[in-house]
Design a protein around this motif. Structure first.
Motif, PDB file in Angstrom:
ATOM      1  N   LYS A   6       0.857  -1.203   0.000  1.00  0.00           N
ATOM      2  CA  LYS A   6       0.000   0.000   0.000  1.00  0.00           C
ATOM      3  C   LYS A   6       0.885   1.241   0.000  1.00  0.00           C
ATOM      4  CE  LYS A   6      -4.095  -1.867   2.194  1.00  0.00           C
ATOM      5  NZ  LYS A   6      -4.765  -2.099   3.442  1.00  0.00           N
ATOM      6  N   LYS A   9       4.086   0.830  -3.198  1.00  0.00           N
ATOM      7  CA  LYS A   9       3.585   1.012  -4.562  1.00  0.00           C
ATOM      8  C   LYS A   9       3.988   2.369  -5.151  1.00  0.00           C
ATOM      9  CE  LYS A   9      -0.934   0.381  -6.447  1.00  0.00           C
ATOM     10  NZ  LYS A   9      -2.362   0.274  -6.202  1.00  0.00           N
ATOM     11  N   ASP A  16       0.335  -2.583 -13.702  1.00  0.00           N
ATOM     12  CA  ASP A  16      -0.999  -2.731 -13.108  1.00  0.00           C
ATOM     13  C   ASP A  16      -0.905  -3.530 -11.812  1.00  0.00           C
ATOM     14  OD1 ASP A  16      -1.142  -5.530 -13.673  1.00  0.00           O
ATOM     15  OD2 ASP A  16      -1.707  -5.050 -15.720  1.00  0.00           O
ATOM     16  N   ASP A  17      -2.051  -3.752 -11.182  1.00  0.00           N
ATOM     17  CA  ASP A  17      -2.062  -4.353  -9.839  1.00  0.00           C
ATOM     18  C   ASP A  17      -1.690  -5.834  -9.811  1.00  0.00           C
ATOM     19  OD1 ASP A  17      -2.437  -2.017  -8.593  1.00  0.00           O
ATOM     20  OD2 ASP A  17      -4.541  -2.333  -8.041  1.00  0.00           O
ATOM     21  N   VAL A  20       1.197  -6.229  -7.666  1.00  0.00           N
ATOM     22  CA  VAL A  20       1.112  -5.981  -6.221  1.00  0.00           C
ATOM     23  C   VAL A  20       0.967  -7.313  -5.486  1.00  0.00           C
ATOM     24  CG1 VAL A  20      -0.244  -4.882  -4.399  1.00  0.00           C
ATOM     25  CG2 VAL A  20       0.118  -3.710  -6.590  1.00  0.00           C
ATOM     26  N   ILE A  25       6.349  -5.763  -4.247  1.00  0.00           N
ATOM     27  CA  ILE A  25       5.897  -5.455  -5.599  1.00  0.00           C
ATOM     28  C   ILE A  25       6.713  -6.303  -6.577  1.00  0.00           C
ATOM     29  CG2 ILE A  25       5.712  -3.610  -7.335  1.00  0.00           C
ATOM     30  CD1 ILE A  25       4.071  -2.833  -4.994  1.00  0.00           C
TER      31      ILE A  25
END
Ligand SMILES: O=c1ccn([C@H]2C[C@H](O)[C@@H](COP(=O)(O)OP(=O)(O)OP(=O)(O)O)O2)c(=O)[nH]1
Length: 156
Positions: A6, A9, A16-17, A20, A25
């Protein structure tokens, strides 16, 4: 303390996510190089000389590459920027290990900015597709830091 994604990032320009993870990451492959010739390393860096690198794959232009056993340099596709009170550690994805390959990585210093490079050891042949996620970066808040990174790999 390791920062969760969170917060971390903000320090990686991700696509893109999918990148994550629970604690870090994922980093994507950018380019892959063969290492040619000899390097030179001394105490003061006066004699330091990097070997030559021959690009054999670029996620921008190529779809995939099949790599035989050997040592390669890999440059990631994601720009990272380490805050001045943090360091970062990078690990190979476990899927890469399960395929018989690994990355060797060093410390990412406070203030470092750029597209890091890692040593890829292919111990079992592998096919890598463009922008494959190969590594995971963890950001660590650090106290008592001395200065920020300003060496030859800054902003490369
Ligand atoms: O596996 C790694 C680890 C770090 N870096 C980046 C981030 C780090 O901040 C920078 C320099 O790393 P390090 O300080 O280990 O390099 P050096 O060989 O000591 O170079 P310098 O003399 O510039 O400090 O390179 C990489 O590209 N790959």
């Amino acid at each position: 303390m390791i920062l969760g994604p969170k917060l971390s990032k903000k320090f990686v320009e991700i696509m893109d996510d999918t990148q994550v993870q629970q604690c870090g990451i994922d980093l994507r492959v950018g380019s892959i190089y063969r290492i040619e010739g000899e390097g030179v390393l001394d105490y003061s860096n006066e004699k330091r000389k990097l070997p030559s690198y021959r690009k054999i794959f670029s996620s921008e232009n190529d779809i995939k590459i099949s790599l035989d056993r050997g040592i390669y340099l890999i440059k990631v596709a994601d720009k990272i920027k380490i805050p001045e009170d943090m360091a970062a550690l990078v690990y190979p994805r476990s899927s890469l290990l399960r395929m018989g390959c690994t990355l060797y990585t060093a410390v990412h210093d406070p203030g470092y900015e750029g597209y890091p490079e890692y040593l890829l050891n292919v111990m079992n042949p592998i096919t890598i597709y463009r922008y494959a996620r190969v590594a995971q970066i963890l950001f660590i808040r650090s106290s008592g830091v001395v200065g920020t990174y300003s060496g030859i790999y800054q902003k490369r």
